[in-house]
Design a protein around this motif. Sequence first.
Motif, PDB file in Angstrom:
ATOM      1  N   PHE A 263       0.824  -1.206   0.000  1.00 42.75           N
ATOM      2  CA  PHE A 263       0.000   0.000   0.000  1.00 42.75           C
ATOM      3  C   PHE A 263       0.858   1.255   0.000  1.00 42.75           C
ATOM      4  O   PHE A 263       0.400   2.321  -0.422  1.00 42.75           O
ATOM      5  CB  PHE A 263      -0.932   0.008   1.215  1.00 42.75           C
ATOM      6  CG  PHE A 263      -1.991   1.072   1.131  1.00 42.75           C
ATOM      7  CD1 PHE A 263      -3.066   0.928   0.267  1.00 42.75           C
ATOM      8  CD2 PHE A 263      -1.899   2.227   1.893  1.00 42.75           C
ATOM      9  CE1 PHE A 263      -4.030   1.927   0.164  1.00 42.75           C
ATOM     10  CE2 PHE A 263      -2.865   3.212   1.800  1.00 42.75           C
ATOM     11  CZ  PHE A 263      -3.926   3.061   0.932  1.00 42.75           C
ATOM     12  N   VAL A 266       1.150   1.939  -3.517  1.00 38.34           N
ATOM     13  CA  VAL A 266      -0.137   2.490  -3.957  1.00 38.34           C
ATOM     14  C   VAL A 266      -0.193   3.981  -3.625  1.00 38.34           C
ATOM     15  O   VAL A 266      -0.626   4.811  -4.438  1.00 38.34           O
ATOM     16  CB  VAL A 266      -1.312   1.746  -3.284  1.00 38.34           C
ATOM     17  CG1 VAL A 266      -2.635   2.446  -3.595  1.00 38.34           C
ATOM     18  CG2 VAL A 266      -1.366   0.301  -3.737  1.00 38.34           C
ATOM     19  N   TYR A 320      -9.768   6.449  -3.688  1.00 37.19           N
ATOM     20  CA  TYR A 320      -9.309   5.190  -4.274  1.00 37.19           C
ATOM     21  C   TYR A 320      -9.530   4.025  -3.307  1.00 37.19           C
ATOM     22  O   TYR A 320      -9.943   2.936  -3.721  1.00 37.19           O
ATOM     23  CB  TYR A 320      -7.834   5.301  -4.654  1.00 37.19           C
ATOM     24  CG  TYR A 320      -7.299   4.051  -5.312  1.00 37.19           C
ATOM     25  CD1 TYR A 320      -7.707   3.695  -6.594  1.00 37.19           C
ATOM     26  CD2 TYR A 320      -6.407   3.211  -4.637  1.00 37.19           C
ATOM     27  CE1 TYR A 320      -7.233   2.545  -7.199  1.00 37.19           C
ATOM     28  CE2 TYR A 320      -5.920   2.067  -5.246  1.00 37.19           C
ATOM     29  CZ  TYR A 320      -6.345   1.735  -6.526  1.00 37.19           C
ATOM     30  OH  TYR A 320      -5.881   0.588  -7.120  1.00 37.19           O
ATOM     31  N   ARG A 321      -9.261   4.229  -2.035  1.00 39.67           N
ATOM     32  CA  ARG A 321      -9.499   3.167  -1.059  1.00 39.67           C
ATOM     33  C   ARG A 321     -10.980   2.798  -0.990  1.00 39.67           C
ATOM     34  O   ARG A 321     -11.330   1.608  -0.897  1.00 39.67           O
ATOM     35  CB  ARG A 321      -9.003   3.601   0.320  1.00 39.67           C
ATOM     36  CG  ARG A 321      -7.493   3.744   0.425  1.00 39.67           C
ATOM     37  CD  ARG A 321      -7.045   3.900   1.860  1.00 39.67           C
ATOM     38  NE  ARG A 321      -7.295   2.688   2.631  1.00 39.67           N
ATOM     39  CZ  ARG A 321      -6.950   2.530   3.910  1.00 39.67           C
ATOM     40  NH1 ARG A 321      -6.338   3.529   4.543  1.00 39.67           N
ATOM     41  NH2 ARG A 321      -7.196   1.403   4.536  1.00 39.67           N
ATOM     42  N   THR A 324     -11.839   0.634  -4.000  1.00 40.52           N
ATOM     43  CA  THR A 324     -11.377  -0.757  -3.921  1.00 40.52           C
ATOM     44  C   THR A 324     -12.223  -1.573  -2.955  1.00 40.52           C
ATOM     45  O   THR A 324     -12.457  -2.763  -3.177  1.00 40.52           O
ATOM     46  CB  THR A 324      -9.905  -0.812  -3.497  1.00 40.52           C
ATOM     47  OG1 THR A 324      -9.719  -0.111  -2.254  1.00 40.52           O
ATOM     48  CG2 THR A 324      -9.017  -0.174  -4.563  1.00 40.52           C
ATOM     49  N   ALA A 341      -6.426  -3.041  -4.373  1.00 43.17           N
ATOM     50  CA  ALA A 341      -5.773  -1.732  -4.485  1.00 43.17           C
ATOM     51  C   ALA A 341      -4.401  -1.856  -5.134  1.00 43.17           C
ATOM     52  O   ALA A 341      -4.026  -1.038  -5.984  1.00 43.17           O
ATOM     53  CB  ALA A 341      -5.659  -1.089  -3.107  1.00 43.17           C
ATOM     54  N   ARG A 342      -3.644  -2.872  -4.747  1.00 47.61           N
ATOM     55  CA  ARG A 342      -2.303  -3.055  -5.324  1.00 47.61           C
ATOM     56  C   ARG A 342      -2.373  -3.384  -6.808  1.00 47.61           C
ATOM     57  O   ARG A 342      -1.593  -2.874  -7.602  1.00 47.61           O
ATOM     58  CB  ARG A 342      -1.558  -4.166  -4.578  1.00 47.61           C
ATOM     59  CG  ARG A 342      -1.161  -3.803  -3.161  1.00 47.61           C
ATOM     60  CD  ARG A 342      -0.139  -4.798  -2.637  1.00 47.61           C
ATOM     61  NE  ARG A 342      -0.644  -6.167  -2.618  1.00 47.61           N
ATOM     62  CZ  ARG A 342      -1.265  -6.725  -1.596  1.00 47.61           C
ATOM     63  NH1 ARG A 342      -1.480  -6.016  -0.493  1.00 47.61           N
ATOM     64  NH2 ARG A 342      -1.680  -7.980  -1.652  1.00 47.61           N
ATOM     65  N   ALA A 345      -3.790  -0.221  -8.942  1.00 45.75           N
ATOM     66  CA  ALA A 345      -3.123   1.083  -8.831  1.00 45.75           C
ATOM     67  C   ALA A 345      -2.357   1.463 -10.103  1.00 45.75           C
ATOM     68  O   ALA A 345      -2.412   2.628 -10.540  1.00 45.75           O
ATOM     69  CB  ALA A 345      -2.197   1.101  -7.616  1.00 45.75           C
ATOM     70  N   LEU A 433     -14.193   1.543  -9.626  1.00 45.81           N
ATOM     71  CA  LEU A 433     -12.921   2.082 -10.099  1.00 45.81           C
ATOM     72  C   LEU A 433     -13.125   2.994 -11.295  1.00 45.81           C
ATOM     73  O   LEU A 433     -12.488   4.060 -11.398  1.00 45.81           O
ATOM     74  CB  LEU A 433     -11.976   0.941 -10.457  1.00 45.81           C
ATOM     75  CG  LEU A 433     -11.592   0.016  -9.294  1.00 45.81           C
ATOM     76  CD1 LEU A 433     -10.863  -1.212  -9.800  1.00 45.81           C
ATOM     77  CD2 LEU A 433     -10.730   0.760  -8.287  1.00 45.81           C
TER      78      LEU A 433
END
Length: 456
Positions: A263, A266, A320-321, A324, A341-342, A345, A433
Amino acid sequence: MHRRTTIRYSTRLVAVLWLLVSLSGHALAHGASLQGSSKSLSVPLWLFILTGGGVVSASFLLASFVTDRSFIRTIHQWQRFTSRSADDLRTVTEVVGVVSLVAIVAAGWFGPQTPRENLAILAVWVGWWAAYTISVYVVGNTWPAFNPWRTVGEFLPTRDASYPEKLGAWPSVAGLLALVWLEVISPLADKPDMLADIIVLYSVVTIAGTLWYGTDRWFGTVDPIARVFRYYGRVAPLRRTESGFEFQLPGARLTETKLVTGFDEVGFVIAILWVTTYDGFVSTPLWSDVARPVAAAGIPLTAAYLTALLGGYGLFLGAYRLATRLSRDTADTYLTPATIARRFAPSLLPIAVGYHLAHYVSYFLSLSPTLLGVLSSPFDPPQAVYIVLPAWFGAVNMGFVLLGHLLAVWVAHATAYDVFPSRLQAIRSQYPLVAVMILYTMTSMWIVSQPTLTPP
């Protein structure tokens, strides 16, 4: 439950879109270059922004309906090799990098102090941050060969101390935000001697870091400039391998699983996306309208710029979090939000690329004759010459923004098929997303459409 979550998220998204429309009003859109010129467009601003969001939405729907797993795999696995190597050029590029650094510092201290006549100002902002950065994501990452601090660090003994793994890439995030904040609040683009001072300070910190941790660890983990170019280079179609050079379609390598591994990385991708937006936002009339009353109230503008920088970064990272987490619900998957997330990204990097192009292509083209003139005679430069771009070039800048977002949607689509076994899961995972990408698109197009002002 998943359906209720999706409906609730869609309601929030519609509310945000209407808020943007209401704030936009009935003003006219403007196409602006960094020099501050602007031309009014014959469409309302709210319609212009929503059209950009609609294009991104349509691209997602088209990709979902007309592609399948085998088609995407064929596109992303297409590649060409060449056995030619650039090992014999490595020494040349290292010398060029070190000599350029010394020349820039010398020009900043001893050259003409007029910005448009000073080699340091033009080489850093026009030659390096504009033109060279564009070359990184258009051709490939050549920074390891040119990086003057790495060249010097490899000739010095190192302690090879153990790096605190818990810090991860967060020091590079802080470094990138600090560099952009310093660029905005200080006259680095107008004071050659100050720019030289900052470069020397950065050099001292960087060389000290390489002496303590080693060049591989410092430039692989801590140094923000090296990390920016490394991520931008993944967008480019060309990369160097052990057997030569490999050519793939732009953005094809952004679906690799090991590009972003935590993260903290990210957070750096989001930082790249945010600082390109922030750099343009502080030049808009809206920021001027906000900043002047703040200054009149006795609040230091440096604090206002820092608050906007950190607050905007937190807003981008939080959005963004949230996306996800909602993606996990819409896809109905066992994967954690951190894993999603990873993996997704890297798909945001083309957005930053598109905005950088829109922000700096016209800047470079306008000032390139001035840069060439100063390079020919650094200490007795000729009169500055500018290229006046046609009014329609503002539309080209808008096109760069849209192309970046369209590539981002495609990369996210390809990543989804790589992550999720079911086609329905892959498509549904992208709903939140893509919603975030649409908001990013609308924000970027609003900023690019504004007349450019000198930040207060």
